[in-house]
Write a protein that holds these residues in place. Sequence first.
Motif, PDB file in Angstrom:
ATOM      1  N   ASP A   1       0.824  -1.210   0.000  1.00 33.29           N
ATOM      2  CA  ASP A   1       0.000   0.000   0.000  1.00 33.29           C
ATOM      3  C   ASP A   1       0.860   1.263   0.000  1.00 33.29           C
ATOM      4  OD1 ASP A   1      -2.302  -1.519   0.027  1.00 33.29           O
ATOM      5  OD2 ASP A   1      -2.588  -1.347   2.206  1.00 33.29           O
ATOM      6  N   ILE A   2       1.902   1.267   0.801  1.00 22.32           N
ATOM      7  CA  ILE A   2       2.804   2.423   0.875  1.00 22.32           C
ATOM      8  C   ILE A   2       3.469   2.661  -0.477  1.00 22.32           C
ATOM      9  CG2 ILE A   2       4.957   3.273   1.884  1.00 22.32           C
ATOM     10  CD1 ILE A   2       4.083   1.801   4.487  1.00 22.32           C
ATOM     11  N   ILE A   3       3.921   1.586  -1.110  1.00 25.92           N
ATOM     12  CA  ILE A   3       4.578   1.703  -2.418  1.00 25.92           C
ATOM     13  C   ILE A   3       3.599   2.258  -3.450  1.00 25.92           C
ATOM     14  CG2 ILE A   3       5.540   0.359  -4.328  1.00 25.92           C
ATOM     15  CD1 ILE A   3       6.851  -1.444  -2.149  1.00 25.92           C
ATOM     16  N   GLU A   4       2.367   1.757  -3.437  1.00 24.44           N
ATOM     17  CA  GLU A   4       1.364   2.252  -4.386  1.00 24.44           C
ATOM     18  C   GLU A   4       1.102   3.741  -4.183  1.00 24.44           C
ATOM     19  OE1 GLU A   4      -2.304   0.103  -4.851  1.00 24.44           O
ATOM     20  OE2 GLU A   4      -1.259  -1.811  -4.604  1.00 24.44           O
TER      21      GLU A   4
ATOM     22  N   LEU B   1      15.141   6.308  -4.370  1.00 20.13           N
ATOM     23  CA  LEU B   1      15.899   5.508  -3.409  1.00 20.13           C
ATOM     24  C   LEU B   1      14.970   4.921  -2.350  1.00 20.13           C
ATOM     25  CD1 LEU B   1      18.625   4.462  -2.501  1.00 20.13           C
ATOM     26  CD2 LEU B   1      18.935   6.586  -1.217  1.00 20.13           C
ATOM     27  N   GLN B   2      14.056   5.735  -1.864  1.00 20.41           N
ATOM     28  CA  GLN B   2      13.086   5.251  -0.882  1.00 20.41           C
ATOM     29  C   GLN B   2      12.241   4.130  -1.480  1.00 20.41           C
ATOM     30  OE1 GLN B   2      10.056   8.033   0.281  1.00 20.41           O
ATOM     31  NE2 GLN B   2       9.502   6.865   2.096  1.00 20.41           N
ATOM     32  N   LEU B   3      11.822   4.303  -2.727  1.00 19.67           N
ATOM     33  CA  LEU B   3      11.027   3.287  -3.399  1.00 19.67           C
ATOM     34  C   LEU B   3      11.806   1.979  -3.524  1.00 19.67           C
ATOM     35  CD1 LEU B   3       8.411   2.566  -4.927  1.00 19.67           C
ATOM     36  CD2 LEU B   3       9.514   3.399  -7.001  1.00 19.67           C
ATOM     37  N   GLN B   4      13.070   2.063  -3.904  1.00 20.22           N
ATOM     38  CA  GLN B   4      13.901   0.860  -4.022  1.00 20.22           C
ATOM     39  C   GLN B   4      14.051   0.153  -2.677  1.00 20.22           C
ATOM     40  OE1 GLN B   4      17.464   2.506  -5.770  1.00 20.22           O
ATOM     41  NE2 GLN B   4      16.831   1.971  -7.846  1.00 20.22           N
ATOM     42  N   ARG B   5      14.234   0.932  -1.622  1.00 18.66           N
ATOM     43  CA  ARG B   5      14.382   0.336  -0.285  1.00 18.66           C
ATOM     44  C   ARG B   5      13.102  -0.361   0.158  1.00 18.66           C
ATOM     45  NH1 ARG B   5      17.677   5.328   2.452  1.00 18.66           N
ATOM     46  NH2 ARG B   5      19.715   4.705   1.672  1.00 18.66           N
ATOM     47  N   LEU B   6      11.970   0.267  -0.110  1.00 18.29           N
ATOM     48  CA  LEU B   6      10.690  -0.344   0.250  1.00 18.29           C
ATOM     49  C   LEU B   6      10.459  -1.639  -0.531  1.00 18.29           C
ATOM     50  CD1 LEU B   6       8.435   2.838   0.428  1.00 18.29           C
ATOM     51  CD2 LEU B   6       9.168   1.410   2.351  1.00 18.29           C
ATOM     52  N   LYS B   7      10.793  -1.620  -1.814  1.00 14.90           N
ATOM     53  CA  LYS B   7      10.626  -2.824  -2.634  1.00 14.90           C
ATOM     54  C   LYS B   7      11.557  -3.941  -2.163  1.00 14.90           C
ATOM     55  CE  LYS B   7       8.804  -0.868  -6.899  1.00 14.90           C
ATOM     56  NZ  LYS B   7       9.003  -0.720  -8.348  1.00 14.90           N
ATOM     57  N   LYS B   8      12.766  -3.583  -1.775  1.00 20.01           N
ATOM     58  CA  LYS B   8      13.713  -4.585  -1.280  1.00 20.01           C
ATOM     59  C   LYS B   8      13.206  -5.189   0.020  1.00 20.01           C
ATOM     60  CE  LYS B   8      18.515  -5.399  -0.166  1.00 20.01           C
ATOM     61  NZ  LYS B   8      19.870  -4.863  -0.144  1.00 20.01           N
ATOM     62  N   LYS B   9      12.686  -4.353   0.912  1.00 21.19           N
ATOM     63  CA  LYS B   9      12.147  -4.852   2.169  1.00 21.19           C
ATOM     64  C   LYS B   9      10.956  -5.764   1.905  1.00 21.19           C
ATOM     65  CE  LYS B   9      10.600  -3.558   6.709  1.00 21.19           C
ATOM     66  NZ  LYS B   9      10.423  -2.509   7.701  1.00 21.19           N
ATOM     67  N   LYS B  10      10.142  -5.394   0.912  1.00 23.65           N
ATOM     68  CA  LYS B  10       8.986  -6.213   0.552  1.00 23.65           C
ATOM     69  C   LYS B  10       9.433  -7.591   0.045  1.00 23.65           C
ATOM     70  CE  LYS B  10       5.007  -6.191  -2.457  1.00 23.65           C
ATOM     71  NZ  LYS B  10       4.401  -5.584  -3.625  1.00 23.65           N
ATOM     72  N   LEU B  11      10.484  -7.630  -0.755  1.00 23.28           N
ATOM     73  CA  LEU B  11      11.014  -8.910  -1.245  1.00 23.28           C
ATOM     74  C   LEU B  11      11.570  -9.765  -0.103  1.00 23.28           C
ATOM     75  CD1 LEU B  11      12.819  -7.851  -4.542  1.00 23.28           C
ATOM     76  CD2 LEU B  11      10.792  -9.293  -4.312  1.00 23.28           C
ATOM     77  N   ILE B  12      12.235  -9.122   0.835  1.00 24.01           N
ATOM     78  CA  ILE B  12      12.763  -9.853   1.992  1.00 24.01           C
ATOM     79  C   ILE B  12      11.613 -10.461   2.797  1.00 24.01           C
ATOM     80  CG2 ILE B  12      13.937  -9.567   4.223  1.00 24.01           C
ATOM     81  CD1 ILE B  12      15.740  -7.473   2.770  1.00 24.01           C
ATOM     82  N   LEU B  13      10.561  -9.680   2.985  1.00 21.37           N
ATOM     83  CA  LEU B  13       9.387 -10.190   3.699  1.00 21.37           C
ATOM     84  C   LEU B  13       8.767 -11.367   2.953  1.00 21.37           C
ATOM     85  CD1 LEU B  13       7.612  -6.927   4.875  1.00 21.37           C
ATOM     86  CD2 LEU B  13       8.628  -8.674   6.318  1.00 21.37           C
ATOM     87  N   LYS B  14       8.695 -11.250   1.628  1.00 19.36           N
ATOM     88  CA  LYS B  14       8.129 -12.339   0.825  1.00 19.36           C
ATOM     89  C   LYS B  14       8.939 -13.621   1.003  1.00 19.36           C
ATOM     90  CE  LYS B  14       5.396 -14.138  -2.220  1.00 19.36           C
ATOM     91  NZ  LYS B  14       4.065 -14.559  -1.822  1.00 19.36           N
ATOM     92  N   ASP B  15      10.268 -13.490   1.026  1.00 22.66           N
ATOM     93  CA  ASP B  15      11.128 -14.659   1.260  1.00 22.66           C
ATOM     94  C   ASP B  15      10.880 -15.263   2.638  1.00 22.66           C
ATOM     95  OD1 ASP B  15      12.261 -14.412  -1.246  1.00 22.66           O
ATOM     96  OD2 ASP B  15      14.061 -13.372  -0.518  1.00 22.66           O
ATOM     97  N   GLN B  16      10.716 -14.409   3.641  1.00 24.05           N
ATOM     98  CA  GLN B  16      10.454 -14.893   4.995  1.00 24.05           C
ATOM     99  C   GLN B  16       9.092 -15.586   5.066  1.00 24.05           C
ATOM    100  OE1 GLN B  16      10.875 -11.312   7.322  1.00 24.05           O
ATOM    101  NE2 GLN B  16      13.088 -11.563   7.535  1.00 24.05           N
ATOM    102  N   ILE B  17       8.102 -15.018   4.377  1.00 20.46           N
ATOM    103  CA  ILE B  17       6.769 -15.623   4.343  1.00 20.46           C
ATOM    104  C   ILE B  17       6.832 -17.003   3.692  1.00 20.46           C
ATOM    105  CG2 ILE B  17       4.496 -15.442   3.227  1.00 20.46           C
ATOM    106  CD1 ILE B  17       4.759 -12.358   3.672  1.00 20.46           C
TER     107      ILE B  17
END
Length: 66
Positions: free
Chosen positions: A23-26, A37-53
């Motif tokens: 939602d934040i990214i959208e 840069l902020q967008l890239q960091r948010l997307k990277k964090k989202k990918l990390i979360l997806k891996d953890q999920i």
Amino acid sequence: MPDTHALHVKLSYLQTEHRDLDDIIERLIENPPYDQLQLQRLKKKKLILKDQITSLQSMIVPDIIA
């Protein structure tokens, strides 16, 4: 074997955090100009979360080779 209830709780938390980041990214993209840069960091964090999920899901329901 890890406590499945604790795994489900953590999985639920991570899924909520993943949706919140989405939602934040959208919202960030909808309101240009935005910080790339902020967008890239948010997307990277989202990918990390997806891996953890994915990892937690495989711990809860292990692959069964038939």
